[in-house]
Write an enzyme that holds these catalytic residues in place. Structure first.
Site, PDB file in Angstrom:
ATOM      1  N   ASP A  30       0.833  -1.210   0.000  1.00 12.51           N
ATOM      2  CA  ASP A  30       0.000   0.000   0.000  1.00 12.51           C
ATOM      3  C   ASP A  30       0.867   1.261   0.000  1.00 12.51           C
ATOM      4  O   ASP A  30       1.941   1.286   0.603  1.00 12.51           O
ATOM      5  CB  ASP A  30      -0.903  -0.018   1.246  1.00 12.51           C
ATOM      6  CG  ASP A  30      -2.007   1.015   1.156  1.00 12.51           C
ATOM      7  OD1 ASP A  30      -2.271   1.524   0.048  1.00 12.51           O
ATOM      8  OD2 ASP A  30      -2.610   1.320   2.201  1.00 12.51           O
ATOM      9  N   HIS A  47       3.032   3.373  -8.976  1.00 13.62           N
ATOM     10  CA  HIS A  47       2.827   1.937  -9.240  1.00 13.62           C
ATOM     11  C   HIS A  47       4.060   1.331  -9.927  1.00 13.62           C
ATOM     12  O   HIS A  47       4.447   0.200  -9.627  1.00 13.62           O
ATOM     13  CB  HIS A  47       1.582   1.734 -10.108  1.00 13.62           C
ATOM     14  CG  HIS A  47       0.298   2.113  -9.429  1.00 13.62           C
ATOM     15  ND1 HIS A  47       0.004   1.727  -8.138  1.00 13.62           N
ATOM     16  CD2 HIS A  47      -0.768   2.852  -9.841  1.00 13.62           C
ATOM     17  CE1 HIS A  47      -1.187   2.208  -7.798  1.00 13.62           C
ATOM     18  NE2 HIS A  47      -1.668   2.895  -8.804  1.00 13.62           N
ATOM     19  N   LEU A 141      10.999 -20.569  -3.674  1.00 12.57           N
ATOM     20  CA  LEU A 141       9.966 -19.693  -3.124  1.00 12.57           C
ATOM     21  C   LEU A 141       8.642 -19.865  -3.879  1.00 12.57           C
ATOM     22  O   LEU A 141       8.619 -19.880  -5.104  1.00 12.57           O
ATOM     23  CB  LEU A 141      10.435 -18.234  -3.266  1.00 12.57           C
ATOM     24  CG  LEU A 141       9.416 -17.160  -2.877  1.00 12.57           C
ATOM     25  CD1 LEU A 141       9.256 -17.092  -1.363  1.00 12.57           C
ATOM     26  CD2 LEU A 141       9.836 -15.794  -3.430  1.00 12.57           C
TER      27      LEU A 141
END
Ligand code: FPP
Length: 257
Positions: A30, A47, A141
């Site tokens: 955020d 972004h 991962l």
């Protein structure tokens, strides 16, 4: 030996008074817009820098030995943003998959996707499927991309699946348990997050992993997402490790007969 390595070993592997290293870390990324506004830049620049922070975080998670990293990339509610911003975010996802998928694959990352896919444009749905298909056999991962994701919607989909089984006579209503609901969520094989990090200082879950977060530890980091890096991840993990997880039981000292 660099400080970063020492810190990460202390954060993840070393003994401590609190809990063990988190296996599954989930992140609410955020603050891209506020980061940009603070600098007089357009939101899309925030972004774009957010994608760079995402790359750093994936690398850091791998380096720190985290097993599963879930990222909240686009929420069911993000459709209410202006069309130009939605288009920017879709463009960034396209570019992220096109540019980074090969590297992720080379790094042995396994990509999974959660969220509603049937309403996505065919090219986006296709790219998400391609990322999962290419990396399916990888053993490093696990990167869970929450895209067009909302937790209430995910729970509603699970309820629909169970209701269909009841209607077909294959399931008795009283056989519906919490475990059965979990088993019908989007990624039932992924364990619940141990740690959920939210950046930007906001302190809420915003429809992210509500069911799975029942016993997650929440850490709120006062940095905008484009500023997030390995040191911030290590800091959040260090805070997590100082917590005492009781899962509704008693602390170890009080757990006697
Ligand atoms: C929150 O910032 C972030 C998002 C809505 C999306 C997260 C997206 C990225 C990190 C980049 C895109 C990555 C992919 C892979 C699609 P905000 O816009 O809510 O910031 P604000 O609250 O300060 O306005």
């Amino acid at each position: 030996m660099s400080t970063a390595v020492t810190t990460s070993e202390a954060a993840l592997g070393g003994p401590g008074p609190g809990c063990a290293a988190p296996r599954h870390v989930a992140v609410i990324m955020d603050g891209n817009g506020r980061w940009a506004a603070q600098r007089g830049l357009p939101r899309r620049e925030g972004h774009r820098r957010g994608v760079e922070a995402l790359r750093r975080t994936v690398r850091a998670a791998g380096a720190l030995g985290i097993g599963i990293l879930t990222i909240f990339s686009f929420s069911s509610e993000n459709w209410s943003r202006p069309p130009s911003e939605i288009s920017d975010l879709m463009g960034l996802l396209r570019r992220f998959i096109r540019n980074d998928l090969v590297d992720l694959h080379k790094s042995n990352v396994k990509v999974r996707v959660i969220g509603e896919r049937t309403t996505l444009s065919p090219d986006i749905a296709g790219l998400l499927r391609e990322a999962e298909d290419l990396t399916r056999a990888n053993t490093g991962l696990v990167l869970v991309v929450a895209f067009n994701y909302g937790s209430r919607q995910e729970i509603a989909r699970a309820a629909q699946r169970l209701a269909a089984e009841v209607a077909a006579g294959r399931l008795a209503p009283e056989a519906i348990t919490a475990e059965l609901i979990s088993s019908r969520l989007d990624a039932p094989d992924i364990p619940d997050p141990d740690l959920i990090i939210r950046t930007s200082g906001e302190q809420r879950l915003s429809n992210f992993l509500l069911w799975q977060a029942a016993y997650s530890e929440l850490v709120f980091v006062p940095l905008y997402w484009p500023e997030f890096d390995q040191a911030a991840l290590e800091g959040a993990i260090a805070e997590y490790r100082r917590r005492e997880r009781r899962f509704g039981g008693l602390a170890a000292a009080g757990a006697g007969p």
